[in-house]
Scaffold this motif. Sequence first.
Motif, PDB file in Angstrom:
ATOM      1  N   GLY A  20       0.810  -1.204   0.000  1.00 40.00           N
ATOM      2  CA  GLY A  20       0.000   0.000   0.000  1.00 40.00           C
ATOM      3  C   GLY A  20       0.849   1.263   0.000  1.00 40.00           C
ATOM      4  N   LYS A  44       1.518   4.274  -3.423  1.00 41.20           N
ATOM      5  CA  LYS A  44       1.469   5.741  -3.407  1.00 41.20           C
ATOM      6  C   LYS A  44       2.614   6.352  -4.214  1.00 41.20           C
ATOM      7  N   THR A 103      -7.909   1.239   0.802  1.00 40.63           N
ATOM      8  CA  THR A 103      -6.613   1.063   0.162  1.00 40.63           C
ATOM      9  C   THR A 103      -6.028  -0.298   0.538  1.00 40.63           C
TER      10      THR A 103
END
Length: 421
Positions: A159, A163, A263
């Motif tokens: 995760g 980004k 997410t």
Amino acid sequence: MSKGRTSWAWVPTLYFAEGLPYVLVVTVSVIMFSKMGVSNADVALYTSWLYFPWVIKPVWSPFVDLVKTKRWWLLLTQFILGAGMAGIAFTLNTTDFFRWTLAIMWLLAFSSATHDISIDGFYMLGLDEGEQSLFVGIRNTAYRIAMIAGQGGLLMLVGFFEKKFTTPHAWSLGFLIAGGLMILLWLYHSSILPHPVSDCTTQMSGKNIMKEFGRTFISYFKKPDIITALLFILLFRFPEAQLGKVSQLFLIDTVENGGLGLTTGQVGFAQGTLGVIGLLLGGILGGITLSRHGLKKCLWWMVGAISIPDIVYVFLSWMPTQNMVIVSSCVFVEQLGYGFGFTAFTLFLLYMARGEHQTSHYAISTGIMALGMMLPGMISGYLQEMMGYRTFFIWIMGCCLVTCLVSALIKYEPDFGKKNR
């Protein structure tokens, strides 16, 4: 035999190495394929097929006894697992990633199932009876830590990568790290594992081994009340077999599709960390409860515990939220109940294994158990796409009646599992 001090050096790491590939193949793959754009129906179908090596594990376990040593097998499979995880990392960026990644997942699944066989055999050969009892809790804890590391830590790490990089690159980095960790464990175990004198190739011929296996297999299906027992093993987790796949897809699916839109990192925290902790606590509480009261007094409480908390997904689908306190609490409660209720199921498997050939009969039961998870899981994605998340979770609550029915049919000694005091 190994010295106690040496045992502490390899037993926890060995069972960590057993748990990590299993959770990556069975659980993490669901999230990965979903994030890579594969449909829910295909994700559920093909990842459920990955249970198959554990279904047929009892069939080829005699060959692990016949060929080479347990130490040789576990080191070989650990290397293959590490290399396979790295292979997934390098195929995720290809145009035909689903086919190649799934093929490697199959290799990982068969290697992981063989890895399980060799580790459990090595555990019994490398430790005396006193050490085996001492390390039962340690090995289970190490296995659960691996689940948190894979289902929680790795997902949160991916995760974080998502980004900064594209989704394929983020998952490639995650599997590259997992593969590197398995290779490090392989190198460590290559040097630290003892060489038990009893860990040697069996002197029994292949023909005799298969004859003995056939006799063991037939004796299992001649047990009293075997039909109701098989129905119980296959169908007790009928709701969970479907929910286990779709609940993960629901958490990560977009709001437009009826999911919560969490997410990857949030799913890793809610389900892979707090959820696994709830599962572990539920299992501990369930074991204590059964040891005090036996199966008869506990069974229906545990049926309720494994069924009723599924309603949290009905709540989340009809009143969707991204509030992590609410979502994490719901996941924790569902997994706590599942862990508590599952202890009754585990105890029944031990009940079925009593008598001659206990180890083999338990292995057969776990293979049937895996089949009971595989078949409903294969169709769960299609059902969800046909019904939508809201109706699907109501369907799951209806399926809990199957759990109640098979629980009412089984026969067992009422005080089985109760600790003598």
